[in-house]
Design a protein around this motif. Structure first.
Motif, PDB file in Angstrom:
ATOM      1  N   PHE A 166       0.818  -1.226   0.000  1.00 26.34           N
ATOM      2  CA  PHE A 166       0.000   0.000   0.000  1.00 26.34           C
ATOM      3  C   PHE A 166       0.847   1.271   0.000  1.00 26.34           C
ATOM      4  O   PHE A 166       0.446   2.296  -0.561  1.00 26.34           O
ATOM      5  CB  PHE A 166      -0.913  -0.027   1.235  1.00 26.34           C
TER       6      PHE A 166
ATOM      7  N   HIS B 236       0.017   5.408  -1.010  1.00 30.19           N
ATOM      8  CA  HIS B 236      -0.533   6.167   0.122  1.00 30.19           C
ATOM      9  C   HIS B 236      -0.684   7.654  -0.251  1.00 30.19           C
ATOM     10  O   HIS B 236       0.287   8.289  -0.664  1.00 30.19           O
ATOM     11  CB  HIS B 236       0.413   6.016   1.322  1.00 30.19           C
ATOM     12  N   PRO B 237      -1.897   8.219  -0.114  1.00 27.27           N
ATOM     13  CA  PRO B 237      -2.092   9.627  -0.508  1.00 27.27           C
ATOM     14  C   PRO B 237      -1.183  10.604   0.244  1.00 27.27           C
ATOM     15  O   PRO B 237      -0.903  11.694  -0.246  1.00 27.27           O
ATOM     16  CB  PRO B 237      -3.568   9.901  -0.163  1.00 27.27           C
ATOM     17  N   GLY B 238      -0.720  10.224   1.426  1.00 28.35           N
ATOM     18  CA  GLY B 238       0.175  11.096   2.194  1.00 28.35           C
ATOM     19  C   GLY B 238       1.642  10.834   1.893  1.00 28.35           C
ATOM     20  O   GLY B 238       2.526  11.406   2.546  1.00 28.35           O
TER      21      GLY B 238
ATOM     22  N   LEU C 282       5.238   6.682   5.875  1.00 31.11           N
ATOM     23  CA  LEU C 282       4.928   5.314   6.298  1.00 31.11           C
ATOM     24  C   LEU C 282       6.218   4.542   6.595  1.00 31.11           C
ATOM     25  O   LEU C 282       6.273   3.746   7.547  1.00 31.11           O
ATOM     26  CB  LEU C 282       4.082   4.596   5.247  1.00 31.11           C
TER      27      LEU C 282
ATOM     28  N   VAL D 134       7.371   5.094  10.079  1.00 31.30           N
ATOM     29  CA  VAL D 134       6.687   4.429  11.217  1.00 31.30           C
ATOM     30  C   VAL D 134       6.743   2.902  11.104  1.00 31.30           C
ATOM     31  O   VAL D 134       6.097   2.199  11.889  1.00 31.30           O
ATOM     32  CB  VAL D 134       5.213   4.896  11.351  1.00 31.30           C
TER      33      VAL D 134
ATOM     34  N   ALA E 173       1.997   3.635  15.360  1.00 33.58           N
ATOM     35  CA  ALA E 173       1.785   4.916  14.665  1.00 33.58           C
ATOM     36  C   ALA E 173       0.446   5.549  15.040  1.00 33.58           C
ATOM     37  O   ALA E 173      -0.060   6.427  14.338  1.00 33.58           O
ATOM     38  CB  ALA E 173       1.841   4.673  13.146  1.00 33.58           C
TER      39      ALA E 173
ATOM     40  N   ASP F  64       0.352   9.507  15.395  1.00 33.16           N
ATOM     41  CA  ASP F  64       0.546  10.158  14.076  1.00 33.16           C
ATOM     42  C   ASP F  64      -0.693   9.945  13.207  1.00 33.16           C
ATOM     43  O   ASP F  64      -1.153  10.868  12.540  1.00 33.16           O
ATOM     44  CB  ASP F  64       1.765   9.547  13.356  1.00 33.16           C
ATOM     45  N   PHE F  65      -1.205   8.722  13.211  1.00 30.96           N
ATOM     46  CA  PHE F  65      -2.344   8.416  12.337  1.00 30.96           C
ATOM     47  C   PHE F  65      -3.537   9.286  12.697  1.00 30.96           C
ATOM     48  O   PHE F  65      -4.126   9.950  11.845  1.00 30.96           O
ATOM     49  CB  PHE F  65      -2.729   6.926  12.431  1.00 30.96           C
TER      50      PHE F  65
ATOM     51  N   LEU G 237      -3.996  12.930  11.731  1.00 25.48           N
ATOM     52  CA  LEU G 237      -4.155  13.273  10.312  1.00 25.48           C
ATOM     53  C   LEU G 237      -5.337  12.595   9.627  1.00 25.48           C
ATOM     54  O   LEU G 237      -5.714  12.983   8.525  1.00 25.48           O
ATOM     55  CB  LEU G 237      -2.880  12.892   9.546  1.00 25.48           C
ATOM     56  N   HIS G 238      -5.858  11.541  10.196  1.00 26.61           N
ATOM     57  CA  HIS G 238      -6.927  10.781   9.528  1.00 26.61           C
ATOM     58  C   HIS G 238      -8.101  10.579  10.462  1.00 26.61           C
ATOM     59  O   HIS G 238      -7.956  10.654  11.669  1.00 26.61           O
ATOM     60  CB  HIS G 238      -6.484   9.365   9.126  1.00 26.61           C
TER      61      HIS G 238
ATOM     62  N   VAL H 232     -11.095   6.123   7.536  1.00 32.36           N
ATOM     63  CA  VAL H 232     -10.025   5.679   6.622  1.00 32.36           C
ATOM     64  C   VAL H 232      -9.671   4.226   6.928  1.00 32.36           C
ATOM     65  O   VAL H 232      -9.510   3.397   6.025  1.00 32.36           O
ATOM     66  CB  VAL H 232      -8.783   6.607   6.746  1.00 32.36           C
TER      67      VAL H 232
ATOM     68  N   TYR I 187      -9.917   0.917   4.522  1.00 36.22           N
ATOM     69  CA  TYR I 187      -8.746   0.102   4.185  1.00 36.22           C
ATOM     70  C   TYR I 187      -8.595  -1.079   5.155  1.00 36.22           C
ATOM     71  O   TYR I 187      -7.486  -1.513   5.455  1.00 36.22           O
ATOM     72  CB  TYR I 187      -7.480   0.965   4.208  1.00 36.22           C
TER      73      TYR I 187
ATOM     74  N   ARG J  37      -6.754  22.450   4.916  1.00 39.59           N
ATOM     75  CA  ARG J  37      -7.561  21.246   4.654  1.00 39.59           C
ATOM     76  C   ARG J  37      -8.989  21.588   4.231  1.00 39.59           C
ATOM     77  O   ARG J  37      -9.674  20.767   3.633  1.00 39.59           O
ATOM     78  CB  ARG J  37      -7.552  20.346   5.879  1.00 39.59           C
TER      79      ARG J  37
ATOM     80  N   GLY K 145     -10.137  13.895   2.055  1.00 41.77           N
ATOM     81  CA  GLY K 145      -9.420  13.909   3.326  1.00 41.77           C
ATOM     82  C   GLY K 145     -10.163  14.640   4.424  1.00 41.77           C
ATOM     83  O   GLY K 145     -11.378  14.839   4.360  1.00 41.77           O
TER      84      GLY K 145
HETATM   85  C1  HEM Z   1      -3.391   1.944   7.595  1.00 41.36           C
HETATM   86  C2  HEM Z   1      -2.597   3.010   7.463  1.00 41.36           C
HETATM   87  C3  HEM Z   1      -2.907   4.217   6.652  1.00 41.36           C
HETATM   88  C4  HEM Z   1      -3.852   4.393   5.676  1.00 41.36           C
HETATM   89  C5  HEM Z   1      -4.860   3.384   5.138  1.00 41.36           C
HETATM   90  C6  HEM Z   1      -3.735   5.769   5.236  1.00 41.36           C
HETATM   91  C7  HEM Z   1      -4.539   6.336   4.264  1.00 41.36           C
HETATM   92  C8  HEM Z   1      -4.528   7.672   3.940  1.00 41.36           C
HETATM   93  C9  HEM Z   1      -5.494   8.338   3.112  1.00 41.36           C
HETATM   94  C10 HEM Z   1      -6.708   7.673   2.457  1.00 41.36           C
HETATM   95  C11 HEM Z   1      -5.147   9.644   3.052  1.00 41.36           C
HETATM   96  C12 HEM Z   1      -5.910  10.758   2.276  1.00 41.36           C
HETATM   97  C13 HEM Z   1      -6.591  11.668   3.252  1.00 41.36           C
HETATM   98  C14 HEM Z   1      -7.732  11.075   4.031  1.00 41.36           C
HETATM   99  O1  HEM Z   1      -8.590  10.404   3.415  1.00 41.36           O
HETATM  100  O2  HEM Z   1      -7.786  11.277   5.261  1.00 41.36           O
HETATM  101  C15 HEM Z   1      -3.943   9.804   3.824  1.00 41.36           C
HETATM  102  C16 HEM Z   1      -3.295  10.996   3.984  1.00 41.36           C
HETATM  103  C17 HEM Z   1      -2.149  11.150   4.739  1.00 41.36           C
HETATM  104  N1  HEM Z   1      -1.550  10.200   5.516  1.00 41.36           N
HETATM  105 FE1  HEM Z   1      -2.125   8.292   5.708  1.00 41.36          FE
HETATM  106  N2  HEM Z   1      -2.737   6.379   5.915  1.00 41.36           N
HETATM  107  C18 HEM Z   1      -2.217   5.466   6.797  1.00 41.36           C
HETATM  108  C19 HEM Z   1      -1.217   5.673   7.722  1.00 41.36           C
HETATM  109  C20 HEM Z   1      -0.535   6.851   7.866  1.00 41.36           C
HETATM  110  C21 HEM Z   1       0.464   7.102   8.870  1.00 41.36           C
HETATM  111  C22 HEM Z   1       0.880   6.093   9.929  1.00 41.36           C
HETATM  112  C23 HEM Z   1       0.922   8.379   8.665  1.00 41.36           C
HETATM  113  C24 HEM Z   1       1.953   9.166   9.411  1.00 41.36           C
HETATM  114  C25 HEM Z   1       2.950   8.666  10.037  1.00 41.36           C
HETATM  115  C26 HEM Z   1       0.207   8.928   7.541  1.00 41.36           C
HETATM  116  C27 HEM Z   1       0.383  10.166   7.035  1.00 41.36           C
HETATM  117  C28 HEM Z   1      -0.453  10.767   6.129  1.00 41.36           C
HETATM  118  C29 HEM Z   1      -0.326  12.133   5.692  1.00 41.36           C
HETATM  119  C30 HEM Z   1       0.760  13.109   6.096  1.00 41.36           C
HETATM  120  C31 HEM Z   1      -1.402  12.381   4.836  1.00 41.36           C
HETATM  121  C32 HEM Z   1      -1.772  13.693   4.160  1.00 41.36           C
HETATM  122  C33 HEM Z   1      -2.800  14.332   5.105  1.00 41.36           C
HETATM  123  C34 HEM Z   1      -3.131  15.759   4.869  1.00 41.36           C
HETATM  124  O3  HEM Z   1      -2.330  16.519   4.361  1.00 41.36           O
HETATM  125  O4  HEM Z   1      -4.268  16.122   5.258  1.00 41.36           O
HETATM  126  N3  HEM Z   1      -0.669   7.965   7.086  1.00 41.36           N
HETATM  127  N4  HEM Z   1      -3.607   8.604   4.369  1.00 41.36           N
END
Ligand code: HEM
Length: 512
Positions: free
Chosen positions: A35, A39-41, A46, A49, A54, A57-58, A61-62, A66, A70, A464, A470
């Protein structure tokens, strides 16, 4: 998602490279190996961590949603650890403070709602969470119209009938499989249906979800001949046909009397021949029936026009989703049987005005609930977002914005409920007489409050609130579309002015 397998922290730790990348979120183990590149971020965060917990951190931001989406990435649970995050189920009430109106908050009581309202609210919430929200979220993006399957589902549960408000059209019908008898429906049930459906948080889809019927079928029910009424009511409430209101034109919006679409009677007196155009017609791209304001030479009249030869619709691009079906309608020598006249010829204004109160009130119900959803989003975000090492909610300036938003939404709901109570005590004629002004002022007040809430929410969410996906997506949608409520069903300035003019008419003749 599988939770059968358990892992120790030591089992997870080695999985910290792009070859095998795992992490822990809220006591569950996720395999991100396939994945992380999508990952959109980004990949980098990832990889940082990998092998670690995590959770913090998770959730900064989410949203939990989400992880639900997933869920297939979850490979098990951490041994001896309990999940801390609340996972919502269809029908659940929110436990975020102020996310529900007071009557749904256990500590408070309300004089307005009885057991049947509470049963309906529960059933509508399950229905919306299960059937409406998933489709609404999808169609809001694709721009496609509401599915026939969902229309049928709403028809079978008699939710379609509920959307037109209380009345004889509901008699003999069972709402949501026995939750309520049609005879018992009042305006608080009506309010509940509007406020629950709008929780799907998809503005274009919300308007596409039979709003055209809500604002037009009433004209048929009140003003058509008995056999026409029977036919159209049966078609629309069974979901077989759809109907919309075609009043506004490029030449005439709130100044309805300036309508140019003309209807001329044929020599044999059997038909009207209609020529002209209509603009901004919600649901018009796909509707079968058009409740149409026309100029019959002796004034304004209203015709029920079936989609037929000479009637064409074209989608208008607006700033919200094409799922609303907003149309430009052209009538080119469209032949309409005279039996399709609603009310009397030349007295169409009465027909149009007779439903305006319910339309404006319904727009307000939805707008107030959407404003509350925005408050909930802001409360959640302020609680989870870490900035300068603190939660956003620890900043006094953010708390001041939340206080303002909460007070606005509570005031709106209280005035809405007070007005709704008056509606339950009045006949339709009395409502037209006594509530047109107050409902106009209520709608004006609520659209101003929503405008202010949208602005405050943008400041809470920052960048945002500009993105359609997001964390800030609800705020982006609300900020982009809430101003529509200041226009729909009559511009707020005009209805505010109407309310004051009506009040001045009742002013005592003698000097005070
Ligand atoms: C199962 C684990 C994860 C999944 C499925 C996931 C999925 C996503 C998705 C779908 C987004 C798009 C925005 C949203 O829909 O909220 C996103 C954004 C992001 N993710 Fe994750 N993520 C995961 C874990 C993480 C972790 C552990 C981190 C940080 C250490 C991270 C950092 C970010 C960042 C920085 C963004 C951009 C957010 C923004 O600017 O608003 N993600 N992620």
């Amino acid at each position: 998602m599988t939770l059968n397998q358990t892992f120790s922290l030591a089992d997870v730790a080695p999985h910290n490279t792009s070859e095998s990348l795992w992490c822990i979120i809220d006591s569950r183990v996720y395999d991100l190996t396939d994945f992380f590149e999508s990952h959109p971020g980004g990949e980098f965060v990832l990889l940082q961590v990998g092998g670690k917990d995590a959770t913090t951190d998770f959730y900064s931001l989410h949203r939990q949603a989400v992880l639900e989406k997933y869920g297939s990435l979850c490979i098990g649970a951490v041994e001896n650890e309990e999940a801390q995050v609340i996972r919502p189920h269809p029908g659940d009430l929110s436990i975020v403070p102020y996310a529900e109106p007071a009557w749904l908050t256990p500590q408070f009581e309300s004089p307005y709602y009885n057991e049947s309202h509470r049963r309906l609210q529960k059933a509508m919430r399950v229905f919306t969470d299960t059937w409406v929200t998933p489709e609404a979220q999808e169609k809001e993006i694709s721009g496609e119209r509401i599915s026939l399957g969902l229309i049928q589902r709403m028809a079978d549960a008699n939710i379609l009938g509920m959307r037109v408000g209380p009345g004889p059209h509901l008699h003999g019908r069972s709402i949501l499989n026995g939750v309520l008898c049609g005879e018992d429906v009042d305006y608080f049930h009506d309010l509940i249906v509007s406020q629950e459906l709008v929780r799907a948080t998809a503005r274009g889809f919300w308007d596409g979800n039979m709003v055209g019927m809500t604002i037009s079928l009433t004209a048929v029910l009140q003003h058509a001949s008995p056999d026409l009424k029977e036919e159209v009511q049966r078609d629309c409430l069974s979901g077989k046909k759809t109907i919309c209101l075609a009043v506004s034109e490029a030449f005439a919006g709130s100044d309805v009397a300036n309508i140019r679409t003309a209807a001329e009677k044929t020599r044999d007196g059997q038909f009207y021949v209609v020529n002209g155009t209509k603009k901004w017609i919600t649901n018009g791209t796909w509707c079968d029936y058009f409740v149409t304001a026309v100029n019959t030479g002796n004034g304004l009249s209203v015709l029920l026009i079936h989609r037929s030869e000479g009637l064409a619709t074209k989608a208008i691009k607006t700033s919200y989703s094409p799922a609303a079906g907003t149309a430009f309608v052209t009538f080119d020598d469209v032949k309409v049987p005279v039996r399709n006249l609603l009310g009397e010829e030349g007295k169409g204004l009465k027909v149009i005005l007779s439903n305006f109160n319910h339309e404006r009130w319904m727009v307000t119900c939805a707008g107030v609930r959407m404003s509350r959803i925005v408050v909930e989003e802001c409360m959640k975000w302020s609680n989870q977002r870490l900035v300068f090492g603190k939660r956003l909610a620890e900043q006094p300036v953010i708390r001041a914005k939340l206080a303002k938003m909460i007070s606005l939404v509570e005031a709106m709901q209280a005035w809405l409920e007070h007005t709704t109570f008056q509606m339950t005590r009045m006949s339709h004629a009395s409502q037209n007489e006594h509530l047109a002004g107050p409902i106009g002022l209520l709608k004006m007040y609520c659209s101003r409050c929503a405008h202010e809430i949208a602005e405050l929410a943008v400041h809470v969410f920052g960048g945002r609130s500009l993105t359609q996906t997001g964390m800030g997506s609800v705020i982006e949608m609300f900020h982009r579309t809430t101003e529509f409520d200041a226009i729909l069903g009559g511009s707020e300035d005009i209805i505010g002015d109407m309310a004051v003019r009506k009040a001045m008419k009742r002013f005592p003749k003698s000097m005070l």
